[in-house]
Design an enzyme around this catalytic site. Sequence first.
Site, PDB file in Angstrom:
ATOM      1  N   ASP A  31      -7.389   2.222  -6.376  1.00 50.32           N
ATOM      2  CA  ASP A  31      -5.924   1.839  -7.100  1.00 50.32           C
ATOM      3  C   ASP A  31      -6.339   2.136  -8.056  1.00 50.32           C
ATOM      4  O   ASP A  31      -4.973   3.024  -8.283  1.00 50.32           O
ATOM      5  CB  ASP A  31      -4.503   1.315  -5.757  1.00 50.32           C
ATOM      6  CG  ASP A  31      -4.328   1.810  -5.173  1.00 50.32           C
ATOM      7  OD1 ASP A  31      -4.200   3.053  -4.188  1.00 50.32           O
ATOM      8  OD2 ASP A  31      -3.405   1.285  -4.019  1.00 50.32           O
ATOM      9  N   GLU A  62       2.008  -3.119  -8.762  1.00 47.26           N
ATOM     10  CA  GLU A  62       2.146  -3.458  -6.513  1.00 47.26           C
ATOM     11  C   GLU A  62       1.352  -4.455  -7.167  1.00 47.26           C
ATOM     12  O   GLU A  62       0.014  -4.268  -6.928  1.00 47.26           O
ATOM     13  CB  GLU A  62       0.856  -1.606  -7.594  1.00 47.26           C
ATOM     14  CG  GLU A  62       1.248  -1.193  -5.825  1.00 47.26           C
ATOM     15  CD  GLU A  62      -0.440  -0.478  -5.781  1.00 47.26           C
ATOM     16  OE1 GLU A  62      -0.790   0.338  -6.320  1.00 47.26           O
ATOM     17  OE2 GLU A  62      -0.676  -0.127  -4.307  1.00 47.26           O
ATOM     18  N   HIS A 120     -22.017   6.478 -12.151  1.00 48.67           N
ATOM     19  CA  HIS A 120     -21.077   7.174 -11.623  1.00 48.67           C
ATOM     20  C   HIS A 120     -19.991   7.966 -12.243  1.00 48.67           C
ATOM     21  O   HIS A 120     -18.831   7.737 -12.840  1.00 48.67           O
ATOM     22  CB  HIS A 120     -20.572   6.309 -11.241  1.00 48.67           C
ATOM     23  CG  HIS A 120     -20.668   5.354 -10.534  1.00 48.67           C
ATOM     24  ND1 HIS A 120     -21.131   6.064  -9.013  1.00 48.67           N
ATOM     25  CD2 HIS A 120     -21.839   4.168  -9.691  1.00 48.67           C
ATOM     26  CE1 HIS A 120     -21.924   5.014  -8.083  1.00 48.67           C
ATOM     27  NE2 HIS A 120     -22.221   4.117  -8.812  1.00 48.67           N
ATOM     28  N   CYS A 161     -26.364   7.827  -8.313  1.00 50.46           N
ATOM     29  CA  CYS A 161     -26.488   6.489  -8.184  1.00 50.46           C
ATOM     30  C   CYS A 161     -28.151   7.076  -8.023  1.00 50.46           C
ATOM     31  O   CYS A 161     -28.993   7.184  -7.918  1.00 50.46           O
ATOM     32  CB  CYS A 161     -25.205   5.399  -8.794  1.00 50.46           C
ATOM     33  SG  CYS A 161     -25.657   3.813  -8.614  1.00 50.46           S
ATOM     34  N   GLU A 209     -18.231  10.551 -11.761  1.00 56.05           N
ATOM     35  CA  GLU A 209     -17.004  10.403 -10.774  1.00 56.05           C
ATOM     36  C   GLU A 209     -15.776   9.749 -11.565  1.00 56.05           C
ATOM     37  O   GLU A 209     -14.882  10.013 -11.179  1.00 56.05           O
ATOM     38  CB  GLU A 209     -17.017  10.587  -8.849  1.00 56.05           C
ATOM     39  CG  GLU A 209     -17.466   8.842  -8.793  1.00 56.05           C
ATOM     40  CD  GLU A 209     -18.758   8.539  -8.526  1.00 56.05           C
ATOM     41  OE1 GLU A 209     -19.660   9.546  -9.608  1.00 56.05           O
ATOM     42  OE2 GLU A 209     -19.390   7.629  -7.765  1.00 56.05           O
ATOM     43  N   ILE A 264       1.451 -12.911   4.917  1.00 53.84           N
ATOM     44  CA  ILE A 264       1.415 -14.497   4.975  1.00 53.84           C
ATOM     45  C   ILE A 264       0.799 -14.273   3.667  1.00 53.84           C
ATOM     46  O   ILE A 264       0.668 -15.237   2.579  1.00 53.84           O
ATOM     47  CB  ILE A 264       0.199 -14.980   5.659  1.00 53.84           C
ATOM     48  CG1 ILE A 264       1.403 -15.041   7.246  1.00 53.84           C
ATOM     49  CG2 ILE A 264      -0.006 -16.426   5.271  1.00 53.84           C
ATOM     50  CD1 ILE A 264       0.590 -16.508   8.286  1.00 53.84           C
ATOM     51  N   LYS A 271      23.178   5.711   5.173  1.00 56.56           N
ATOM     52  CA  LYS A 271      23.154   4.772   5.968  1.00 56.56           C
ATOM     53  C   LYS A 271      22.371   3.393   5.679  1.00 56.56           C
ATOM     54  O   LYS A 271      22.312   2.089   5.784  1.00 56.56           O
ATOM     55  CB  LYS A 271      22.668   4.638   7.343  1.00 56.56           C
ATOM     56  CG  LYS A 271      22.480   4.366   8.284  1.00 56.56           C
ATOM     57  CD  LYS A 271      22.181   5.355   9.536  1.00 56.56           C
ATOM     58  CE  LYS A 271      22.125   4.113  10.669  1.00 56.56           C
ATOM     59  NZ  LYS A 271      21.261   3.962  11.904  1.00 56.56           N
TER      60      LYS A 271
HETATM   61  N1  GLN Z   1     -27.779   0.782  -4.228  1.00 59.28           N
HETATM   62  C1  GLN Z   1     -28.397   1.022  -5.457  1.00 59.28           C
HETATM   63  C2  GLN Z   1     -28.411  -0.329  -6.701  1.00 59.28           C
HETATM   64  O1  GLN Z   1     -28.345  -0.931  -6.511  1.00 59.28           O
HETATM   65  C3  GLN Z   1     -28.045   2.106  -5.653  1.00 59.28           C
HETATM   66  C4  GLN Z   1     -26.395   1.414  -6.651  1.00 59.28           C
HETATM   67  C5  GLN Z   1     -25.160   2.594  -6.532  1.00 59.28           C
HETATM   68  O2  GLN Z   1     -25.490   3.686  -5.847  1.00 59.28           O
HETATM   69  N2  GLN Z   1     -23.914   3.095  -6.646  1.00 59.28           N
HETATM   70  O3  GLN Z   1     -29.039   0.175  -7.469  1.00 59.28           O
END
Ligand code: GLN
Length: 548
Positions: free
Chosen positions: A75, A143, A520, A386, A522, A151, A226
């Site tokens: 999130d 949130e 990454h 990655c 993204e 629970i 309501k």
């Molecule tokens: N498993 C790989 C590493 O640890 C790639 C990790 C990933 O794609 N975030 O280097």
Amino acid sequence: MKNTSVKFIFITGGVVSSLGKGLASASLGALLQARGYNVKLRKLDPYLNVDPGTMSPYQHGECYVTDDGAETDLDLGHYERFTGVPAKRSDNITTGKIYSNVISNERRGDYLGATIQVIPHVTDAIKEYILSDINDEDFVLCEIGGTVGDIESLPFIEAIRQLGNELGFSQACFLHVTLLPFIKTAGELKTKPTQHSVKELQGMGIQPDLLLCRTEDKIPKEQKSKIALFCNIKPETVIEALDASSIYEVPISYHKEGLDYQICKHFKLDVSKKPNLNRWENIVEIQRSSEGNVNIGIVGKYISMIDAYKSLIEAINHGGLANNIKVTIKWIDSEKLEEKNINTHDIFNDINGIIVPGGFGERGSEGKINAINYARLNKIPFFGICFGMQMAVIEFARNVLKFKNASSSEFGATKLPLIGLLTEWHTKTGLEKRNKDSNLGGTMRLGAYDCNLLEDSFVKSIYKKKVISERHRHRYEVNNKFITDFKKKGFIFSGMSPDNALPEIFEIPLHPWFIGVQFHPELKSKPFEPHPLFSSFIRASLKQSRLL
Ligand code: GLN
């Protein structure tokens, strides 16, 4: 808390899970921003893991990594994409983390002999957390994960009840997200589950101020009245949250239903000025007017749980927005590509670009390598992220450099660990060291690191910058001993860590688009600021689609 006038909005969920509370919170954050306020969004997760870093993507979906290296709930990705405010470690807490802090304080003797109890010790720790690290924000949206009545979430609910009391109406507001199911045989939306879930909250001492009711259909006026009557709130604070065809329509649609207006009214803020929603209107307009389509194939092993690729899916869509094109994602099971007699050509027949995303473990890796080989030989745009980058390095080493034994030590002992365990690296504060016996939780190379881009490289022309900063989450790295062997064959490492030790990006200049990144990208893409690598990749895939 430095800022004593900050306003808190506590967001809970009722009736069922998967109501899109995260998106609703992110959209509300965006609407308050559009009214000129500074916002911070936080997620309080009721599970006992200290963070989601060690949880299976099959169970928990993506683990969202922040600049400061925290592994957090997905999130936080929605929050950052909708508000542009970089998420921080302090924006996600779990019951596990709270308890582990309380227990270590107890072991240190901090409680001076007291008996440690959920109330007040655990609830105090939660309240302290909610009030911490607040600076110039006007609003903090908290949130609470899970569904009211669980629970696990009781201590969080109790803590926000206490805070609501302490801060008062002028500084605290409770927003409850519920569902109005449509019962076909009765031909109407049902309010009873909402009534029950509000009762549950009231039983714990919380009277919601607003209800955000998820629904497939418009809520008739009588039904709103309501709900208001039975839930002890005003009809105008029963807000309709109709299903939207795109998540980027949600802020505008909630605004039309008066969500931000009612929140501002609650806090007695000026509502005479309309929020500036240009940013969202533009995105909706691009989505509406975009023509054509590209098919992007994602080759992964978590494809039965696409939440595992949440940010990736969004970043691909942002690449589509940047090119005014619709993107269709085709999910390809990497293990399928390992089957004997499989016709790879059939599988990739209508695919204009291939992504091999992040991943862990050996299962499915040979299938990913086969997909990469196909993309390289058939000049299909390829983006390795990655794990995807690591597999592309292995593919090239085996098939072009003829290093037949090239593999990753992630898969066990290997004769040629072209991808090896990352045992030390530089951070802003010093040298980090690891070995194969280190704990698994929170010990990867995590968070934002700088990367220098090679002069005249393709990636530099994409980023239009010399030094970039991207978020990492990996334990293994490309062995830099072989960089020159790769270079001789036209596989260039065009991004390196500032100390030149860690290969961060590669490209094949003679291929239309063949790039792998150790980080990454993204995670930093936003609808109103698509990531340059995704924009460029989708552009190349569009070009490829026109060649077919
Ligand atoms: N498993 C790989 C590493 O640890 C790639 C990790 C990933 O794609 N975030 O280097």
